[in-house]
Design a protein around this motif. Sequence first.
Motif, PDB file in Angstrom:
ATOM      1  N   THR A  21       0.879  -1.172   0.000  1.00 14.27           N
ATOM      2  CA  THR A  21       0.000   0.000   0.000  1.00 14.27           C
ATOM      3  C   THR A  21       0.919   1.225   0.000  1.00 14.27           C
ATOM      4  OG1 THR A  21      -1.575  -1.232   1.333  1.00 14.27           O
ATOM      5  CG2 THR A  21      -1.907   1.134   1.197  1.00 14.27           C
ATOM      6  N   VAL A  22       0.598   2.183  -0.852  1.00 12.51           N
ATOM      7  CA  VAL A  22       1.536   3.286  -1.084  1.00 12.51           C
ATOM      8  C   VAL A  22       1.702   4.201   0.129  1.00 12.51           C
ATOM      9  CG1 VAL A  22       1.243   3.314  -3.583  1.00 12.51           C
ATOM     10  CG2 VAL A  22      -0.268   4.698  -2.134  1.00 12.51           C
ATOM     11  N   LYS A  23       2.707   5.020   0.057  1.00  8.63           N
ATOM     12  CA  LYS A  23       3.088   5.910   1.165  1.00  8.63           C
ATOM     13  C   LYS A  23       1.909   6.765   1.639  1.00  8.63           C
ATOM     14  CE  LYS A  23       6.572   9.364   2.349  1.00  8.63           C
ATOM     15  NZ  LYS A  23       6.768   8.845   3.689  1.00  8.63           N
ATOM     16  N   VAL A  33       4.132   2.420   2.286  1.00  6.62           N
ATOM     17  CA  VAL A  33       5.446   2.059   1.733  1.00  6.62           C
ATOM     18  C   VAL A  33       5.992   3.199   0.856  1.00  6.62           C
ATOM     19  CG1 VAL A  33       6.714   0.365   0.349  1.00  6.62           C
ATOM     20  CG2 VAL A  33       4.726  -0.355   1.694  1.00  6.62           C
ATOM     21  N   PRO A  34       7.151   3.731   1.170  1.00  7.63           N
ATOM     22  CA  PRO A  34       7.719   4.800   0.336  1.00  7.63           C
ATOM     23  C   PRO A  34       8.215   4.248  -1.008  1.00  7.63           C
ATOM     24  CG  PRO A  34       9.203   4.247   2.153  1.00  7.63           C
ATOM     25  CD  PRO A  34       7.970   3.418   2.341  1.00  7.63           C
ATOM     26  N   PRO A  35       8.250   5.104  -2.040  1.00  7.67           N
ATOM     27  CA  PRO A  35       8.643   4.649  -3.386  1.00  7.67           C
ATOM     28  C   PRO A  35       9.988   3.928  -3.402  1.00  7.67           C
ATOM     29  CG  PRO A  35       7.803   6.884  -3.491  1.00  7.67           C
ATOM     30  CD  PRO A  35       7.863   6.526  -2.040  1.00  7.67           C
ATOM     31  N   GLU A  36      10.950   4.436  -2.633  1.00 12.75           N
ATOM     32  CA  GLU A  36      12.288   3.821  -2.700  1.00 12.75           C
ATOM     33  C   GLU A  36      12.286   2.374  -2.201  1.00 12.75           C
ATOM     34  OE1 GLU A  36      11.458   6.662  -1.251  1.00 12.75           O
ATOM     35  OE2 GLU A  36      12.076   6.689   0.860  1.00 12.75           O
ATOM     36  N   VAL A  84       4.657  -5.273 -10.119  1.00 11.53           N
ATOM     37  CA  VAL A  84       4.529  -4.477  -8.892  1.00 11.53           C
ATOM     38  C   VAL A  84       3.050  -4.150  -8.721  1.00 11.53           C
ATOM     39  CG1 VAL A  84       5.093  -2.295  -7.753  1.00 11.53           C
ATOM     40  CG2 VAL A  84       6.818  -3.466  -9.109  1.00 11.53           C
ATOM     41  N   CYS A  85       2.505  -4.431  -7.551  1.00 16.16           N
ATOM     42  CA  CYS A  85       1.100  -4.110  -7.276  1.00 16.16           C
ATOM     43  C   CYS A  85       1.035  -2.992  -6.241  1.00 16.16           C
ATOM     44  CB  CYS A  85       0.353  -5.322  -6.732  1.00 16.16           C
ATOM     45  SG  CYS A  85       0.223  -6.659  -7.918  1.00 16.16           S
ATOM     46  N   LEU A  86       0.339  -1.905  -6.595  1.00 18.87           N
ATOM     47  CA  LEU A  86       0.221  -0.752  -5.705  1.00 18.87           C
ATOM     48  C   LEU A  86      -1.229  -0.596  -5.282  1.00 18.87           C
ATOM     49  CD1 LEU A  86       2.282   1.835  -7.816  1.00 18.87           C
ATOM     50  CD2 LEU A  86       3.130   0.327  -6.005  1.00 18.87           C
ATOM     51  N   ILE A  99       5.584   5.056  -9.398  1.00 19.04           N
ATOM     52  CA  ILE A  99       5.877   4.671 -10.793  1.00 19.04           C
ATOM     53  C   ILE A  99       7.049   5.509 -11.319  1.00 19.04           C
ATOM     54  CG2 ILE A  99       4.949   4.684 -13.156  1.00 19.04           C
ATOM     55  CD1 ILE A  99       2.232   3.902 -11.943  1.00 19.04           C
ATOM     56  N   GLU A 100       7.050   6.780 -10.960  1.00 20.78           N
ATOM     57  CA  GLU A 100       8.157   7.640 -11.401  1.00 20.78           C
ATOM     58  C   GLU A 100       9.491   7.170 -10.802  1.00 20.78           C
ATOM     59  OE1 GLU A 100       6.734  11.534 -10.472  1.00 20.78           O
ATOM     60  OE2 GLU A 100       5.421  11.524 -12.233  1.00 20.78           O
ATOM     61  N   ALA A 101       9.437   6.730  -9.542  1.00 20.32           N
ATOM     62  CA  ALA A 101      10.665   6.236  -8.905  1.00 20.32           C
ATOM     63  C   ALA A 101      11.178   4.986  -9.625  1.00 20.32           C
ATOM     64  CB  ALA A 101      10.397   5.934  -7.440  1.00 20.32           C
ATOM     65  N   LEU A 102      10.264   4.135 -10.059  1.00 24.40           N
ATOM     66  CA  LEU A 102      10.677   2.937 -10.817  1.00 24.40           C
ATOM     67  C   LEU A 102      11.324   3.352 -12.132  1.00 24.40           C
ATOM     68  CD1 LEU A 102       7.530   0.681 -10.186  1.00 24.40           C
ATOM     69  CD2 LEU A 102       9.823   0.222  -9.331  1.00 24.40           C
ATOM     70  N   LYS A 103      10.739   4.372 -12.760  1.00 26.66           N
ATOM     71  CA  LYS A 103      11.301   4.889 -14.022  1.00 26.66           C
ATOM     72  C   LYS A 103      12.699   5.442 -13.790  1.00 26.66           C
ATOM     73  CE  LYS A 103       7.420   6.655 -16.487  1.00 26.66           C
ATOM     74  NZ  LYS A 103       6.578   7.833 -16.641  1.00 26.66           N
ATOM     75  N   ASN A 104      12.807   6.283 -12.760  1.00 31.64           N
ATOM     76  CA  ASN A 104      14.101   6.923 -12.473  1.00 31.64           C
ATOM     77  C   ASN A 104      15.185   5.913 -12.134  1.00 31.64           C
ATOM     78  OD1 ASN A 104      12.882   9.352 -12.909  1.00 31.64           O
ATOM     79  ND2 ASN A 104      12.491   9.775 -10.741  1.00 31.64           N
ATOM     80  N   ALA A 105      14.757   4.777 -11.572  1.00 27.69           N
ATOM     81  CA  ALA A 105      15.735   3.742 -11.212  1.00 27.69           C
ATOM     82  C   ALA A 105      16.034   2.832 -12.399  1.00 27.69           C
ATOM     83  CB  ALA A 105      15.202   2.927 -10.041  1.00 27.69           C
ATOM     84  N   GLY A 106      15.419   3.119 -13.556  1.00 27.77           N
ATOM     85  CA  GLY A 106      15.662   2.320 -14.756  1.00 27.77           C
ATOM     86  C   GLY A 106      14.998   0.954 -14.718  1.00 27.77           C
TER      87      GLY A 106
END
Lengths: 351, 215
Positions: free
Chosen positions: B95-97, B126-129, B143-145, B160-167
């Motif tokens: 469950t998201v942050k 849960v935080p994005p990182e 990934v299920c949010l 989702i942006e954090a996943l993108k930024n992490a490649g």
Amino acid sequence: MPDSVFRRMAAEGARIPLAVDLVLHEQPDPEAILTDGERLGRVLEAHAFRYGSPAAFPRMDLRLEKRDLLQRLGLAGDEADTYHFLAPPPEEAVARVRDGAPGAFLPAHQAHFDSIRYIAEATSLFPVGMTIGPFSLATKLVADPITPVALAGRGLAADDDESILLFERCLEMAEATVARSIRAQLDAGARAVIFCEPSANAVYLSPRQLTAGSDILNRYVVQPNLRLRSLLDKAGAAWFLHDCGELTDSMVKILGETLHPAVLSLGASRCLWQDAALVPEDVVLYGNLPTKTFYSDAAMPVERVAELAGQLAEKMKARGRPFILGSECDVLYVPEAAAAIRRKLEAMVAA
Amino acid sequence: MADLQKLYEAVLNGDNKTAVAVTREALAENADPIELIQKYMIPAMAEVGKRFECEEYFVPELLLSARAMKGALELLRPLLAERGAEPTGRVVIGTVKGDLHDIGKNLVASLLEGGGFEVTDLGADVPPEKFVDAVQARNANVVCLSALLTVTMPAMRTTIEALKNAGLRDRVKVLVGGAPVTPQFAKEIGADGYGENASVAVNLARDMVKASSHA
């Protein structure tokens, strides 16, 4: 009689969302207000004024009673919101809560009571309190509340499965904790209390089991709520039941007939003009525009809000049943969408 | 001889004790664990899903069946590991942050486990990182949010942006769900799918894993 306030509001065609959180966040320091009863009371007053309500509705915070219970048991601290009992709490702990272990309320809870006191003493508004319902509180005390309730629905008892014992002990503590909260709100001057029982729904209570004759709805929801209702009856206060969960027709009928609240507030999944036939004629129905989608202009354009509000008001009028047009639940402040949400609440009131 | 039809029925009826007992008996008789799963347990869960879709079953029945499936799977898992059998997919769920609601998320996690997925449940708030770290550590492909509040839905976008930024975005499918979430919102934030309910979420996850393995 306090009940008559809601009937009068219905007769006058009141349109009142539960949107204190939005008004709160118009202030420069909302977090500070949450622990300052008088300032919180002024926010309730401003909310009532904005929507032309003779009643001051509170802000919905369904964490207060759980935090109160855990702090009295000396558990969890900052982790209260995510805390779950992993094993049945000992009988002594249950007894301590049931017998009214003393202890001051936490600041935010005390501010909630003080805001009611402010309304009762400093304004001419009708003071309304709020608490989580006992069943919903119990579901927040265990990691998996569905399994024990479902096992009980199959006829198993606490002796047969430890998860049922865990849940039933939590329910007992929940009822006592809600009773303590209600007493404090009545002492502060509440003349009605909203019981929020969103977990009393078809996710937690299997319609299949209920149809087959299980008594779980009666045992776990109706009876604890009826016992708590007696506190309101003794104080001459009105009972407002809010349940925005997914419900079947028979669940609505049981909640309406057996609990017989002054006001019944249901979620947007229900069709209120049909539900009017399921509940006693003197129950004021409240709701139930889909305010949880108001954040999105794509999912819920403002024109659609006006259309839904007009349709609901018209159909309820045709039914000839007491009705207050409102939100399906507390309307929360969403920073990115606050303007869109406000616009839609205005459309709802103006339609 | 263990009556394996009873395993099917136990999962279908959410009878954990019988599911475990029949599985134990079958294993004592050297039954093939993969056959137990594929011939009896997965078809039983598929039937549970069908009954849920047509409102013959509800969430409590779904959960009891998932529990029975999980109970039996726990006995089989060491044997599957010995054989090097791969799970249906690897899922990171949370469950998201800012959001503490976890009932819906728990249900999806249980059904995913019942469906043969390896599930890493990060809990609530849960935080994005943390999602990013878990996807990397578990080599997840889904990934299920989850979010129950309108206030916390924006955290789905930031995750989702954090996943993108992490490649990582190209190697994982993102499924979102929760009461206020809509298919439109899922699209807006760049999710790959929207699970209207737990059963739909599991089917979507399965389809996504299949599609990406064929790609």
